[in-house]
Scaffold this active site. Structure first.
Site, PDB file in Angstrom:
ATOM      1  N   ARG A 155       0.842  -1.196   0.000  1.00  0.00           N
ATOM      2  CA  ARG A 155       0.000   0.000   0.000  1.00  0.00           C
ATOM      3  C   ARG A 155       0.882   1.253   0.000  1.00  0.00           C
ATOM      4  O   ARG A 155       1.958   1.270   0.611  1.00  0.00           O
ATOM      5  CB  ARG A 155      -0.837  -0.034   1.279  1.00  0.00           C
ATOM      6  CG  ARG A 155      -1.789   1.114   1.488  1.00  0.00           C
ATOM      7  CD  ARG A 155      -2.923   1.099   0.534  1.00  0.00           C
ATOM      8  NE  ARG A 155      -4.056   1.882   1.016  1.00  0.00           N
ATOM      9  CZ  ARG A 155      -5.082   2.200   0.225  1.00  0.00           C
ATOM     10  NH1 ARG A 155      -5.118   1.832  -1.043  1.00  0.00           N
ATOM     11  NH2 ARG A 155      -6.091   2.884   0.711  1.00  0.00           N
ATOM     12  N   THR A 203      -9.419   0.787  -9.728  1.00  0.00           N
ATOM     13  CA  THR A 203      -8.595  -0.250  -9.120  1.00  0.00           C
ATOM     14  C   THR A 203      -8.679  -1.436 -10.048  1.00  0.00           C
ATOM     15  O   THR A 203      -9.554  -1.489 -10.894  1.00  0.00           O
ATOM     16  CB  THR A 203      -9.213  -0.614  -7.755  1.00  0.00           C
ATOM     17  OG1 THR A 203      -9.193   0.542  -6.948  1.00  0.00           O
ATOM     18  CG2 THR A 203      -8.486  -1.738  -7.039  1.00  0.00           C
ATOM     19  N   THR A 235      -4.015  -0.525  -7.165  1.00  0.00           N
ATOM     20  CA  THR A 235      -4.840   0.627  -7.541  1.00  0.00           C
ATOM     21  C   THR A 235      -4.063   1.927  -7.622  1.00  0.00           C
ATOM     22  O   THR A 235      -2.992   2.072  -7.025  1.00  0.00           O
ATOM     23  CB  THR A 235      -5.971   0.801  -6.490  1.00  0.00           C
ATOM     24  OG1 THR A 235      -6.865   1.817  -6.923  1.00  0.00           O
ATOM     25  CG2 THR A 235      -5.431   1.186  -5.125  1.00  0.00           C
ATOM     26  N   ASN A 286      -6.228   4.372  -6.964  1.00  0.00           N
ATOM     27  CA  ASN A 286      -7.417   4.908  -6.324  1.00  0.00           C
ATOM     28  C   ASN A 286      -8.423   5.303  -7.391  1.00  0.00           C
ATOM     29  O   ASN A 286      -9.104   4.450  -7.934  1.00  0.00           O
ATOM     30  CB  ASN A 286      -7.125   6.045  -5.352  1.00  0.00           C
ATOM     31  CG  ASN A 286      -8.352   6.370  -4.498  1.00  0.00           C
ATOM     32  OD1 ASN A 286      -9.171   5.473  -4.266  1.00  0.00           O
ATOM     33  ND2 ASN A 286      -8.496   7.578  -4.048  1.00  0.00           N
ATOM     34  N   SER A 309      -7.639   0.858   3.397  1.00  0.00           N
ATOM     35  CA  SER A 309      -8.156   0.394   2.110  1.00  0.00           C
ATOM     36  C   SER A 309      -9.336  -0.544   2.317  1.00  0.00           C
ATOM     37  O   SER A 309      -9.588  -1.003   3.437  1.00  0.00           O
ATOM     38  CB  SER A 309      -7.037  -0.349   1.391  1.00  0.00           C
ATOM     39  OG  SER A 309      -7.525  -1.002   0.251  1.00  0.00           O
ATOM     40  N   SER A 310     -10.059  -0.824   1.237  1.00  0.00           N
ATOM     41  CA  SER A 310     -11.108  -1.853   1.284  1.00  0.00           C
ATOM     42  C   SER A 310     -10.742  -3.052   0.420  1.00  0.00           C
ATOM     43  O   SER A 310     -11.554  -3.962   0.257  1.00  0.00           O
ATOM     44  CB  SER A 310     -12.428  -1.292   0.765  1.00  0.00           C
ATOM     45  OG  SER A 310     -12.856  -0.259   1.598  1.00  0.00           O
ATOM     46  N   GLY A 362     -13.889   0.374  -4.734  1.00  0.00           N
ATOM     47  CA  GLY A 362     -13.874   1.194  -3.518  1.00  0.00           C
ATOM     48  C   GLY A 362     -14.508   0.452  -2.356  1.00  0.00           C
ATOM     49  O   GLY A 362     -14.246  -0.730  -2.141  1.00  0.00           O
TER      50      GLY A 362
HETATM   51  O1  DON Z   1      -7.944   1.144  -1.362  1.00  0.00           O
HETATM   52  C1  DON Z   1      -9.124   1.317  -1.561  1.00  0.00           C
HETATM   53  O2  DON Z   1      -9.991   0.758  -0.932  1.00  0.00           O
HETATM   54  C2  DON Z   1      -9.534   2.225  -2.698  1.00  0.00           C
HETATM   55  N1  DON Z   1      -8.460   3.118  -3.024  1.00  0.00           N
HETATM   56  C3  DON Z   1      -9.927   1.383  -3.862  1.00  0.00           C
HETATM   57  C4  DON Z   1     -10.464   2.183  -4.981  1.00  0.00           C
HETATM   58  C5  DON Z   1     -11.160   1.337  -5.956  1.00  0.00           C
HETATM   59  O3  DON Z   1     -11.418   0.182  -5.767  1.00  0.00           O
HETATM   60  C6  DON Z   1     -11.616   2.000  -7.151  1.00  0.00           C
HETATM   61  N2  DON Z   1     -12.091   1.021  -8.133  1.00  0.00           N
HETATM   62  N3  DON Z   1     -13.024   0.876  -8.752  1.00  0.00           N
END
Ligand code: DON
Length: 563
Positions: free
Chosen positions: A99, A372, A390, A392, A443-444, A465
């Site tokens: 990360r 992502t 990702t 983001n 993060s998720s 996200g």
């Molecule tokens: O780390 C995270 O949870 C977010 N930055 C992820 C963003 C994401 O999944 C966007 N995708 N569609």
């Protein structure tokens, strides 16, 4: 009679589009040996070629990671970060955390203006970028679990960057969508515009600066990115764009090998990502709560089963907000959160009929958003890899590092910039996820491997996200509880509740209208959305037949390639 040829032509068109539609919805692939499912065909092909040359799943995953950085520039990356779950054929597992980190000079109020409002510098431009982790993460994975040399696994990406690839409809449409956002950044314009116009579909995109960066990584490893010329190009970009990342920030970056989080669900083992992602922790917590109910007998997408699952989702997202952040900075009660006893406390409180208003679920805050990419890999020996990484947002900070040819992330927006203030994903955050120098934003992402009797049955993960967690969850439930075949399990419409906002969103055709009415009667604020609830790239193992199925989510348009 004269009009017959026209009818034939129309009939031809009808069947042609029917075929295209069918192919789109049935893009699963099966094989007996290895499989790569990623968002892009060229990248999936790279992974398969590596395995055909004798590489294992980790070699392939690293090669796919670098290839996606070239052919899927909106989310594949070397300027972002992510997570990898490895399960080797001998049963050993690891969780690799690469990360991004907050630069040293990032303090908690850094994105607030003089009136105390959060500025858009947290989502766009150089300041929104965290210290990238992808290159260090991929190289660490290769060193620890791979068999091939960096020089060989990065080579296909270099060739793709040098020779170029054809811009497809998908990339072209994303560029059109983001044209106005990308235009203010001259280095980004250099990459995607020709004579002041965006590249067209079918044009060849050659990325010589990116190829040069990859070659530096190829010759000197981690130092090829975190020191020397690439580091200089990044810090020059920071100076021009008012960013925070310094040469020291880059030189200090280290990925972390963590113990994967292990949960159980109705006799299956869940191997998933621990913090600094909340993904695995929330997933296990939700599944523990749901396990207390017999989902199968409650029925599929009935108001009662949706009620139970939504209540469980709310509990986990409330805990996410209260407790979760970078474990190097905050003490997270992980063991308690994933214990079955803790889940019983929540399950016992779920009203059999009514929705629990979010404000009455004890907790405080959360956060996130969409681009992502996830990919899943297995080799012929049974080594499994799940990677989600990702920038983001789509195209991250929208800034390409001039001369180095890659996008920087805007991961600072995954921090809580101000307690109670929602980020661009409509979520808010608290102390545990506040900005601190060197801290990883919460993060998720939830790269996950599911086992039955010690054998893998699913490798999965998602983009989306905060919806990553609920997207991954529902595919698992569809397979394990509802016994759907894998393709239906992935393509079935999904719903999502993240506690705050107190809203149950769902994709088109997810529920019958009477189910929606019933949920409203129970107190749910329901909303159909056109956006997607996660997009997954999955590998499924059919233990009866021995086939390995690769299933890209039709929502993403990814590609499975097997051999
Ligand atoms: O780390 C995270 O949870 C977010 N930055 C992820 C963003 C994401 O999944 C966007 N995708 N569609």
């Amino acid at each position: 009679m004269k009009r017959k040829p026209k009818y034939r032509f129309l009939l031809f068109l009808f069947f042609f589009f029917l075929l295209i539609h069918t192919l789109e919805l049935h893009s699963q692939v099966r094989s007996k040996h290895g499989m790569v499912v990623s968002a892009n065909r060229l990248a999936s092909d790279v992974g398969i070629e590596i395995m055909k040359k004798g590489g294992n799943a980790i070699d392939a995953a690293v090669a796919v990671g670098f290839a996606l950085a070239v052919v899927f520039p909106e989310a594949g990356n070397i300027g972002g970060g992510g997570y990898m779950i490895v399960r080797k054929a001998d049963g050993t597992c690891a969780a690799l955390d690469f990360r991004e980190k907050a630069p040293r000079s990032a303090l908690s109020d850094i994105f607030l203006d003089s009136a105390g409002n959060v500025t858009d510098r947290i989502t766009r431009g150089c300041m929104s970028a965290g210290v990238p982790g992808t290159v260090a993460g991929l190289i660490q994975a290769l060193d620890d679990y791979g068999t091939m040399k960096l020089k060989d696994v990065i080579e296909p990406a270099i060739i793709l960057a040098k020779n170029g690839f054809e811009i497809d409809e998908r990339l072209r449409s994303k560029l059109i969508e983001y044209e106005n956002d990308l235009r203010p950044f001259p280095s980004t314009v250099k990459l995607f515009f020709k004579n002041d116009s965006l590249y067209q579909e079918g044009d060849t995109l050659k990325q010589s600066d990116l190829a040069a960066t990859l070659i530096r990584i190829q010759s000197t490893g981690i130092d090829g990115f975190y020191k020397g010329e690439t580091a200089r190009l990044i810090t020059d970009e920071m100076r021009r764009g008012g960013g925070l990342i310094t040469e020291d920030d880059l030189a200090e970056y280290k990925p972390i090998i963590r113990k994967p989080l292990i949960g159980t669900y109705r006799g299956y083992d869940i191997i998933t990502m621990p913090p600094s992602s909340s993904g695995g922790l929330c997933l296990i917590e939700i599944m523990n709560i749901i396990e207390k109910f017999n989902l199968d007998s409650l029925g599929y997408h009935t108001s009662q089963s949706v009620h139970i699952i939504s209540e469980a989702m709310k509990c986990a997202y409330a805990d996410r907000a209260e407790y979760m952040g970078d474990p190097d900075y905050v003490a997270i009660p992980v063991d308690r959160l994933i214990s079955k006893e803790y889940a019983s406390l929540y399950s016992a409180k779920i009203d059999p009929y009514y929705s629990t208003p979010s404000e009455s679920i004890k907790a405080r805050v959360v956060r996130e958003h969409p681009n992502t990419t996830h990919y899943s890999v297995v080799d012929s020996s049974g080594n499994c890899v799940a990677v989600t990484y990702t920038l983001n947002d789509l195209f991250g900070s929208q800034v390409v590092v001039d001369g180095a040819g890659f996008f920087l992330n805007n991961e600072m927006d995954d921090f809580s910039s101000k307690p109670g203030v929602a980020n661009s994903y409509g979520l808010t955050g608290g102390y545990a996820n506040s900005i601190e120098p060197g801290k990883r934003p919460l993060s998720s992402m939830a790269p996950t491997i599911i086992l039955k009797d010690g054998k893998p049955i699913l490798i999965l993960g998602a983009r989306g996200g905060s919806r990553i967690i609920t997207g991954v969850l529902q595919v698992i439930l569809n397979v394990l509880d509802y016994r759907m075949d894998i393709e239906n399990a992935v393509n079935a419409p999904r719903f999502h509740h993240q506690w705050i906002p107190d809203e149950l969103i769902y994709e088109k055709d997810c529920f019958n209208s009477d189910v929606v009415l019933n949920l409203q009667e129970r107190g749910y604020h329901t909303k159909e959305v056109i956006s997607k609830i996660g997009a997954l790239e999955i590998i499924y193992f059919d233990s009866d037949s021995g086939w390995i199925y690769g299933v890209p989510d039709f929502r993403e348009g990814g590609v499975a390639v097997g051999y």
